[in-house]
Design an enzyme around this catalytic site. Structure first.
Site, PDB file in Angstrom:
ATOM      1  N   VAL A  15       0.817  -1.221   0.000  1.00 15.68           N
ATOM      2  CA  VAL A  15       0.000   0.000   0.000  1.00 15.68           C
ATOM      3  C   VAL A  15       0.850   1.271   0.000  1.00 15.68           C
ATOM      4  CG1 VAL A  15      -1.985  -1.116   1.078  1.00 15.68           C
ATOM      5  CG2 VAL A  15      -0.252  -0.007   2.521  1.00 15.68           C
ATOM      6  N   LYS A  39      13.905  -0.057   9.304  1.00 20.30           N
ATOM      7  CA  LYS A  39      13.080  -1.198   8.898  1.00 20.30           C
ATOM      8  C   LYS A  39      13.496  -2.373   9.785  1.00 20.30           C
ATOM      9  CE  LYS A  39      10.188  -3.200   5.873  1.00 20.30           C
ATOM     10  NZ  LYS A  39       8.854  -2.717   5.481  1.00 20.30           N
ATOM     11  N   ASN A 177      -3.005   6.767   0.054  1.00 20.34           N
ATOM     12  CA  ASN A 177      -2.138   6.524  -1.097  1.00 20.34           C
ATOM     13  C   ASN A 177      -2.953   5.914  -2.232  1.00 20.34           C
ATOM     14  OD1 ASN A 177       0.144   6.299  -2.701  1.00 20.34           O
ATOM     15  ND2 ASN A 177       0.727   4.318  -1.855  1.00 20.34           N
ATOM     16  N   GLN A 208       0.955   6.994  -9.175  1.00 17.61           N
ATOM     17  CA  GLN A 208       2.094   7.147 -10.066  1.00 17.61           C
ATOM     18  C   GLN A 208       2.513   5.780 -10.579  1.00 17.61           C
ATOM     19  OE1 GLN A 208       5.503   8.635  -7.827  1.00 17.61           O
ATOM     20  NE2 GLN A 208       4.493   8.121  -5.924  1.00 17.61           N
TER      21      GLN A 208
END
Length: 231
Positions: A15, A39, A177, A208
């Site tokens: 996502v 991360k 998004n 995009q």
């Protein structure tokens, strides 16, 4: 309370958590001198500079304003693109929160603000007992929810927000998004989430193709408490 960072989660995998995390890092760097992305666990590696690395970790490093040892910003890197508990099982490892928390504590000595990006959604398993939510609770950071705008996102977003709050954490904001360029009633879905999520909308990311690693063009609005003087 001094702002130390945030935890970024999503309504699902794919996502745009990393894209939004990078955009948040760029935005935070306008207000704080030393900003770093983390991360804690990455599953799925690609060849890079003669070795193997997680693409998410590379994107966060590119958006961070300080450089840190890779064992701190990505302490667990697993080869296979699977749920962390399954990727760890394939790699013959057992995931534990302690190394991730230790890496975070060390990061905090090197940066003013640390952004921690989860993997998948809120309840993704780490081992037989714990999920990414347990890591978020142990960190105690405010949470940013990335909502992938596509059919089904209302249920996913509202359930995730409910789980975050039930676990005792603050949903500090959310980012929409646009992952589906053909989504019907996109704006109406955003309006519905504005009414029901009970947290501020920090920004809407346009669709995009393909998603680029450079998130500096994405405009996000930080909560007022997260803004501080540039030092």
């Amino acid at each position: 309370m001094v702002f130390e960072g945030c935890f970024v989660t999503g309504t699902d995998t794919g996502v745009g958590k990393t894209l939004v995390s990078a955009a948040l890092l760029h935005t935070l760097a306008r207000h704080h001198a030393r900003v770093v992305g983390m991360k804690p666990v990455a599953a799925g590696l690609v060849p890079h500079a003669g070795g193997w690395v997680a693409e998410d970790a590379l994107a966060l490093r590119a958006a961070s304003s300080v450089r840190v040892p890779p064992e701190l910003d990505c302490p667990v890197a697993l080869p296979d693109p699977l749920s962390p508990h399954l990727a760890a099982r394939r790699a013959g490892r057992l995931l534990d929160l302690a190394p991730m928390l230790d890496a975070y504590r060390q990061l905090r000595t090197l940066a003013d603000v640390a952004l921690v990006e989860g993997a998948g959604g809120w309840r993704v398993p780490l081992n037989d007992r714990q999920t990414l939510a347990d890591l978020a609770v142990a960190l105690g950071l405010p949470v940013v929810l990335v909502v992938g705008l596509r059919l089904g996102c209302l249920n996913h977003a509202l359930l995730t927000a409910e789980a975050i709050r039930r676990d005792g954490l603050t949903l500090a904001g959310w980012v929409a998004n646009s992952v589906d360029p053909d989504m019907a009633c996109r704006d109406e879905n955003i309006d519905t989430l504005r009414e029901r999520l009970g947290a501020p909308l920090l920004g809407v990311v346009p669709w995009q193709a393909p998603p680029g690693p450079d998130a500096r063009h994405i405009a996000l609005q930080l909560p007022q408490a997260w803004q501080g003087p540039q030092s």
